[in-house]
Design a protein around this motif. Structure first.
Motif, PDB file in Angstrom:
ATOM      1  N   HIS A  50       0.875  -1.175   0.000  1.00 55.10           N
ATOM      2  CA  HIS A  50       0.000   0.000   0.000  1.00 55.10           C
ATOM      3  C   HIS A  50       0.912   1.224   0.000  1.00 55.10           C
ATOM      4  CE1 HIS A  50      -2.877   3.005   1.572  1.00 55.10           C
ATOM      5  NE2 HIS A  50      -3.822   2.201   1.115  1.00 55.10           N
ATOM      6  N   PRO A  51       0.467   2.359  -0.601  1.00 53.05           N
ATOM      7  CA  PRO A  51       1.307   3.563  -0.545  1.00 53.05           C
ATOM      8  C   PRO A  51       1.730   3.938   0.870  1.00 53.05           C
ATOM      9  CG  PRO A  51      -0.437   3.863  -2.150  1.00 53.05           C
ATOM     10  CD  PRO A  51      -0.709   2.553  -1.474  1.00 53.05           C
ATOM     11  N   THR A  52       0.880   3.676   1.862  1.00 51.80           N
ATOM     12  CA  THR A  52       1.295   3.780   3.258  1.00 51.80           C
ATOM     13  C   THR A  52       1.790   2.397   3.668  1.00 51.80           C
ATOM     14  OG1 THR A  52      -0.349   5.493   3.722  1.00 51.80           O
ATOM     15  CG2 THR A  52       0.565   4.331   5.619  1.00 51.80           C
ATOM     16  N   ARG A  75     -12.626   2.592  -2.685  1.00 50.28           N
ATOM     17  CA  ARG A  75     -11.695   3.447  -1.946  1.00 50.28           C
ATOM     18  C   ARG A  75     -12.212   3.742  -0.532  1.00 50.28           C
ATOM     19  NH1 ARG A  75     -11.474   9.461  -4.131  1.00 50.28           N
ATOM     20  NH2 ARG A  75     -11.083   8.280  -6.038  1.00 50.28           N
ATOM     21  N   SER A  92      -8.600   3.958   1.011  1.00 48.40           N
ATOM     22  CA  SER A  92      -8.334   5.405   1.065  1.00 48.40           C
ATOM     23  C   SER A  92      -7.378   5.935   0.007  1.00 48.40           C
ATOM     24  CB  SER A  92      -7.791   5.805   2.456  1.00 48.40           C
ATOM     25  OG  SER A  92      -8.711   5.449   3.460  1.00 48.40           O
ATOM     26  N   ASP A  93      -6.882   5.105  -0.882  1.00 47.50           N
ATOM     27  CA  ASP A  93      -5.965   5.613  -1.899  1.00 47.50           C
ATOM     28  C   ASP A  93      -6.769   6.377  -2.949  1.00 47.50           C
ATOM     29  OD1 ASP A  93      -3.077   5.422  -3.027  1.00 47.50           O
ATOM     30  OD2 ASP A  93      -4.373   4.971  -4.731  1.00 47.50           O
ATOM     31  N   THR A 120     -11.897   0.971 -10.913  1.00 45.92           N
ATOM     32  CA  THR A 120     -10.487   0.708 -10.640  1.00 45.92           C
ATOM     33  C   THR A 120      -9.883  -0.266 -11.649  1.00 45.92           C
ATOM     34  OG1 THR A 120     -10.844   1.079  -8.280  1.00 45.92           O
ATOM     35  CG2 THR A 120      -8.885  -0.181  -8.895  1.00 45.92           C
ATOM     36  N   ARG A 150      -1.083   0.606  -7.652  1.00 45.77           N
ATOM     37  CA  ARG A 150      -0.576   1.172  -6.391  1.00 45.77           C
ATOM     38  C   ARG A 150      -0.814   0.266  -5.181  1.00 45.77           C
ATOM     39  NH1 ARG A 150       0.174   6.746  -6.114  1.00 45.77           N
ATOM     40  NH2 ARG A 150      -0.800   6.863  -4.052  1.00 45.77           N
ATOM     41  N   VAL A 151      -1.880  -0.478  -5.181  1.00 49.23           N
ATOM     42  CA  VAL A 151      -2.241  -1.321  -4.041  1.00 49.23           C
ATOM     43  C   VAL A 151      -2.199  -2.775  -4.487  1.00 49.23           C
ATOM     44  CG1 VAL A 151      -4.059  -1.937  -2.403  1.00 49.23           C
ATOM     45  CG2 VAL A 151      -3.696   0.469  -3.023  1.00 49.23           C
ATOM     46  N   PRO A 375      -0.968  11.854  -0.157  1.00 55.28           N
ATOM     47  CA  PRO A 375      -1.652  10.645  -0.642  1.00 55.28           C
ATOM     48  C   PRO A 375      -1.495  10.426  -2.141  1.00 55.28           C
ATOM     49  CG  PRO A 375      -3.236  12.378  -0.201  1.00 55.28           C
ATOM     50  CD  PRO A 375      -1.915  12.876   0.308  1.00 55.28           C
ATOM     51  N   TYR A 376      -1.083  11.468  -2.883  1.00 54.84           N
ATOM     52  CA  TYR A 376      -0.910  11.343  -4.327  1.00 54.84           C
ATOM     53  C   TYR A 376       0.527  10.989  -4.713  1.00 54.84           C
ATOM     54  CZ  TYR A 376      -5.535  13.404  -4.765  1.00 54.84           C
ATOM     55  OH  TYR A 376      -6.882  13.642  -4.671  1.00 54.84           O
ATOM     56  N   PRO A 379       4.132   5.506  -4.646  1.00 55.73           N
ATOM     57  CA  PRO A 379       4.472   4.603  -3.535  1.00 55.73           C
ATOM     58  C   PRO A 379       5.971   4.346  -3.451  1.00 55.73           C
ATOM     59  CG  PRO A 379       2.601   3.745  -4.765  1.00 55.73           C
ATOM     60  CD  PRO A 379       3.142   4.890  -5.560  1.00 55.73           C
TER      61      PRO A 379
END
Length: 541
Positions: A50-52, A75, A92-93, A120, A150-151, A375-376, A379
């Motif tokens: 995940h980006p986070t 999302r 949340s992405d 998506t 991204r995820v 958030p943008y 990653p």
């Protein structure tokens, strides 16, 4: 139709694990019956990337599937939670659509995935999909889902039972295999029974031995770890049991030995299959009588040591070849624990990578990489690299993963995203990916010929994605001449051609995808052949 989802699952038993004498069978029966409803097998989505990055390991149980309902994922919901915790958060992405992906039950334990129109972008095991039905075999092996580049999620089967908050025993992961290891440790930690830990090299056998020691009554005493494969065979007996001065050539002083050094505590013998014959005889005596004789000594010495042994060897084969004594195996294996290889616990890889990455990032002062504020932002661990890590077979298991993570982090120091250099890329390509069950071949379907003007823009885009931007395959599926598909692409406002991409965009994508052409095609959404030509023109292929 729902029988495959609603049946209870009994946890697999280690075939070589004898039961503890102290366990009462009736109590086990009551416990199993009470837990049966909680052990229901359900589809699960585990966040692998995940980006986070700190979110790796969070899970979403698709419990509605077992009740015959659809489950929509977008999302904004539902929430993913970490095992043992109550509260979670949605994906949340911002690049994941609000238009949900819909999971629904199919016949015979199958699971359907439907992607909403304009929703998506989903890649399922390296294939772009707008709809897909997964077989029970695919679900058992685990299906990689990449969302919006991204995820990365793993769709797999697991018990619906949530882990209660508590001690993880120092082990990272929540796969069924690692949960069973924790259960074994909790059963055996407070007993004096010898333990034999089996597992491939690099699976963490010493970590399990330390957990047994730390959660037992001997935790305040010594834990001595000895690798028998690293001790010269002629010195092994003296190193383990001690030796009197002059007992052999070079014995110029008294040796205490590891057994006496571990008195009151735990002695861990790794690579026990490498023990020389005379050491095997002496080990058997210690286990049977609690006494040892130092080399050159004639008076027995009482010992109070808990013995934990480990091996990656096939001791039964050693016994057949006359290299290991069967009575010793029976004594060592008062209780056996098998550690699963990393390829059998893919849902843990994202969490393990994040754990090891945090250690390295904290050491170089870049821990903020795991929790970006924007958030943008791209990653730090790209989806394409995450997929590559997850599809690798990891012959060196956790030890290899930790080493590769360290090299990735240090090699990318100061860079906004992780960079996969050619040497590490070669290492990941050295062995094949984790084997997946073969998909059943679909019978060929004749497609009626049609005019290109009858093909809608959404239909064109769906066909291109479904066929991984192979223009010939997409044209055949649409029933139009290949020459016509170029005209349709030119007219579509949201489809680009490889020839229109800038050199900078191609170079950046090449770097982020580690030179993986298929990953670049998925990200840029252009013809694979045309992109390959551009790479050659730019000197990148």
């Amino acid at each position: 139709m729902l029988q495959s989802w609603t049946m209870s699952r009994s946890e697999p038993r280690d075939s070589q694990s004898p039961p503890l004498v102290a366990e009462v069978s009736t109590a086990i029966g009551h416990e199993r019956r009470a837990a049966a409803s909680a052990d229901q097998v359900v589809p699960v989505l585990t966040l692998l990337s995940h980006p986070t990055a700190t979110r790796a390991g969070e899970r979403l149980l698709l419990e509605g599937i077992a009740a015959g309902r659809e489950v929509a994922l977008s999302r904004n919901g539902p929430n993913f939670t970490r095992p043992g915790e109550t509260f979670g958060q949605p994906l949340s992405d911002p690049f994941v659509s609000r238009n949900p992906l819909v999971f629904s039950p199919g016949e015979g334990g199958r699971l359907r995935l439907r992607v909403g129109e304009g929703g998506t972008r989903v890649v399922a095991d390296e294939r772009l999909v707008t709809s897909r039905e997964f077989t029970p075999e695919e679900l058992a092996a685990g299906v990689l889902l990449e969302l919006s580049g991204r995820v990365v999620l793993l769709l797999h089967l697991d018990s619906g039972r949530a882990r209660a908050p508590g001690d993880t025993l120092g082990m990272v992961g929540e796969s069924p295999g690692i949960r069973r290891v924790r259960e074994h440790i909790q059963r055996i930690a407070d007993l004096h029974v010898p333990v034999l830990i089996r597992g491939e090299t690099g699976t963490g056998k010493e970590l399990v031995a330390q957990a047994i020691h730390q959660h037992g009554p001997r935790k305040g005493h010594s834990f001595i770890s000895v690798n028998l494969g690293a001790i010269p065979k002629e010195l092994a007996a003296a190193e383990l049991f001690g030796a009197h001065r002059g007992a052999f050539t070079g014995a110029t002083r008294e040796r205490e030995g590891f057994f006496r050094a571990a008195q009151g505590g735990t002695l861990f013998l790794d690579e026990v299959g490498e023990a020389p014959p005379e050491v095997q005889v002496m080990l058997l005596r210690v286990l049977e009588t609690g006494e040892l004789y130092p080399v050159g000594g004639h008076t027995p010495i009482k010992t109070d040591v808990r013995l934990i042994a480990a091996t990656d060897a096939n001791l039964e084969e050693h016994i057949r070849e006359g290299r290991f004594k069967a009575p010793l195996l029976h004594r060592l294996a008062g209780y056996e624990i098998r550690l699963p290889p990393l390829r059998e616990r893919r849902e843990d890889i994202g969490m393990l990578f994040q754990h090891f990455a945090r250690e390295e990032l904290e050491a170089i002062g870049e821990a903020h990489r795991l929790t970006p504020r924007d958030p943008y932002a791209e990653p730090w661990l790209s989806a394409s690299l995450a997929v590559r890590l997850l599809r690798y077979s990891w012959p060196g298991n956790i030890r290899q993963l930790r080493n590769l993570t360290r090299q990735l982090v240090i090699g990318s120091r100061g860079q906004p995203v992780l960079q996969l250099d050619s040497r590490l890329a070669g290492e990941l390509d050295a062995t094949g990916p984790v084997q997946k069950p073969a998909e059943p071949a679909a019978p060929p379907t004749a497609v009626a010929r049609r005019k290109s003007t009858e093909v809608t823009g959404d239909e064109l885009l769906s066909a291109l994605r479904r066929h991984a931007w192979d223009l010939k395959s997409a044209a055949d599926a649409l029933g139009i001449p290949r020459s016509s598909i170029y005209d349709l692409i030119d007219k579509h406002p949201n489809i680009r051609r490889a020839g229109t991409l800038s050199a900078e965009e191609i170079a950046a994508c090449h770097r982020e995808c580690g030179g993986d052409l298929d990953a670049m095609v998925q990200r840029l959404e252009v013809s694979k052949k045309a992109l390959n030509r551009r790479l050659k023109e730019l000197g990148l292929a």
